[in-house]
Design an enzyme around this catalytic site. Structure first.
Site, PDB file in Angstrom:
ATOM      1  N   ASP A 144      -7.903  -5.454   0.221  1.00 38.95           N
ATOM      2  CA  ASP A 144      -8.403  -6.335  -0.834  1.00 38.95           C
ATOM      3  C   ASP A 144      -8.024  -7.795  -0.631  1.00 38.95           C
ATOM      4  O   ASP A 144      -8.548  -8.672  -1.314  1.00 38.95           O
ATOM      5  CB  ASP A 144      -7.877  -5.864  -2.199  1.00 38.95           C
ATOM      6  CG  ASP A 144      -8.471  -4.531  -2.587  1.00 38.95           C
ATOM      7  OD1 ASP A 144      -9.668  -4.347  -2.330  1.00 38.95           O
ATOM      8  OD2 ASP A 144      -7.747  -3.682  -3.118  1.00 38.95           O
ATOM      9  N   HIS A 179       0.848  -1.184   0.000  1.00 42.39           N
ATOM     10  CA  HIS A 179       0.000   0.000   0.000  1.00 42.39           C
ATOM     11  C   HIS A 179       0.877   1.223   0.000  1.00 42.39           C
ATOM     12  O   HIS A 179       1.934   1.229   0.627  1.00 42.39           O
ATOM     13  CB  HIS A 179      -0.912   0.021   1.233  1.00 42.39           C
ATOM     14  CG  HIS A 179      -2.082   0.922   1.053  1.00 42.39           C
ATOM     15  ND1 HIS A 179      -2.006   2.269   1.291  1.00 42.39           N
ATOM     16  CD2 HIS A 179      -3.337   0.669   0.622  1.00 42.39           C
ATOM     17  CE1 HIS A 179      -3.185   2.807   1.020  1.00 42.39           C
ATOM     18  NE2 HIS A 179      -4.007   1.871   0.613  1.00 42.39           N
TER      19      HIS A 179
END
Ligand code: CMC
Length: 452
Positions: free
Chosen positions: A367, A310
């Site tokens: 996710d 991320h």
């Protein structure tokens, strides 16, 4: 190079001072608003990784500590105590609603659940069955505004006057459009929303009920879906939200701005990753690949471990932590043992003990586990990113409002470092050294030649 109030920049023999802005949470930023005017220089920041593109009071993330807060309230608290609709209100309006405000908001959302009959034509041959639901969603969010012209004027004051209605309408209609897209693609009859169902229950009803057979979702299932939506509510200046803000900065209305957000979300490095995670796990499973070998391939740069990494989080994404235990719970409730969950846990364990992933701070993101829950609920894989979009709608709306209500807002218009040709002349067609020039006897070229 900096004291508490200013930062000094030395270029050659000149030193310039720039003010430092401090966030409510203490982070500091150099305000370079006058940089070019004073120094003739601009900044170059690939992917805007070091650039605060705006001031915002909606969501706070501390990626080093794994903190995520909506309007100051930790995501863990909201996940435990709130619902998606209440959190949507919080994100949009900045405060938790009173009982009365909540009831009014929920009523507005409910009232807007169905689609104008005119829009049903889109689902009746307007798109091929092969259309991706994200393409349908993006198009129809823009189209739905056409049925409410007084909300879509591109005149700021008028658009803002109808903001409350437009916000509730979009929160509601994004869910209906999503469910209708699924039914159209699967040749199923349209199912209309029901007044007595909550937000997530109504979505599941519109997805899975049949005219002759009502679908009653298990409480745990609708709670899990509600949780997923809540966890996606906002995530400050991510790619799709920055897109919404950029579109909004031109004065564009809320509907077209969120429609652009859906397009940005579709990409596999952003919202599209939840679909890619399941495809990756399924591939590992079906091809009988050893998890260790798959991790090695990612380290060699042959592919990325989807659902890992991320831009902001350098530790666990707090949403992934919440969803990891929710995934186990959901699979227990529906009494399914999904081998993909075991592969996911194994992958996480291997990656987290590998120096490649440790050095680069690559942890599971939101996710990684959301897809497993969606799959268990029965949501088809090409609808995963659509689920992300439904959840992100409150955030996009709140950011649109933040931009639209600025008194002195400026259009977003970055600069560039130009890397193309410098000035050069036009070469006439007959003087260009083309091989097989007869291949270029096209209409346009004939036109160009005849001008010579
Ligand atoms: N698998 C393997 N290596 C990775 C991964 C990954 N998933 N992510 C980053 N890296 C490596 C990358 O190769 C680079 O290595 P090196 O320094 O040797 O060149 C280093 O880590 C830094 O990567 P980056 O691309 O500069 O990082 P970024 O901040 O630009 O990208 C990201 C962030 C999320 C796009 C990226 O981590 C990624 O592609 N992850 C997989 C896709 C994914 O799961 N996306 C969902 C993000 S969360 C939901 C959302 O908000 O959209």
């Amino acid at each position: 190079m900096q004291d508490s109030q200013t930062a000094k920049l030395t270029v050659g023999s000149n030193t310039y001072e720039f003010p430092i802005e401090t966030a409510t949470t203490g982070e500091k930023a150099i305000d370079i608003g006058k940089l070019r005017a004073r120094t003739g220089l601009v900044t170059l920041d690939d992917g805007l990784a070091n650039t605060a593109a705006c001031k915002s009071a909606i969501t706070y993330i501390d990626g080093e500590k794994g903190i995520l807060q909506y309007r100051g309230i930790p995501i863990e608290t909201l996940a435990e105590q709130s619902t998606f609709t209440e959190t949507a209100y919080l994100i949009i309006y900045g405060e938790l609603p009173t009982r009365r405000q909540m009831s009014d908001f929920a009523q507005k959302v409910l009232k807007n659940a169905s689609l104008h009959e005119g829009m049903m034509h889109f689902f009746d041959g307007g798109f091929p069955f092969t259309a991706h639901p994200m393409a349908i969603l993006s198009s129809l969010l823009n189209s739905v505004g056409c049925y409410y012209p007084y909300m879509v004027t591109n005149h700021r004051e008028q658009d803002l006057e109808h903001f409350n209605d437009a916000a509730a309408l979009l929160i509601s209609k994004v869910r209906t459009i999503a469910a209708m897209a699924y039914r159209m693609k699967n040749g199923l009859p349209m199912i209309y929303p029901k007044r007595n169902l909550g937000y997530s229950q109504n979505f599941l009803h519109m997805m899975f009920s049949e005219p002759y057979h009502e679908y009653y979702p298990n409480d745990e299932i609708s709670k899990a879906l509600d949780l997923i939506l809540l966890l996606h509510g906002d995530h400050e200046q991510n790619c799709s939200t920055s897109t919404v803000r950029t579109v909004a900065s031109s004065g564009a209305n809320l509907f077209s701005s969120v429609s652009a957000g859906v397009s940005a979300l579709w990409g596999p490095l952003h919202g599209g990753a939840n679909q890619q995670v399941i495809q990756m796990l399924q591939h590992i499973h079906d091809a009988g690949i050893k998890v260790e070998d798959y991790v090695e391939g990612a380290k060699k740069g042959q592919y990325r471990l989807m659902g890992f990494g991320h831009r902001l989080y350098k530790t666990y994404d707090p949403r992934a932590v919440i969803l990891r235990s929710a995934a186990g719970r959901v699979l227990d409730v529906i009494k399914t043992r999904d081998p993909l969950l075991d592969i996911a846990r194994h992958l996480e364990e291997k990656a987290r003990s590998d120096s490649y992933f440790i050095e680069r701070n690559l942890y599971p993101n939101v996710d990684f586990y959301s897809g497993l829950i969606l799959k268990a609920i029965g949501i088809p894989i090409d609808m995963f990113t659509v689920m992300f979009a439904i959840g992100r709608m409150p955030g996009w709306i709140a950011h649109w409002y933040e931009v639209a209500s600025q008194v002195k807002g400026r259009i977003t218009r970055p600069r560039q470092i130009y890397t193309g040709y410098t000035t050069r002349g036009y070469v006439k067609m007959r003087n260009r050294d083309w091989e097989n020039s007869s291949d270029y006897e096209l209409e346009d070229n004939k036109g160009a030649q005849s001008k010579e």
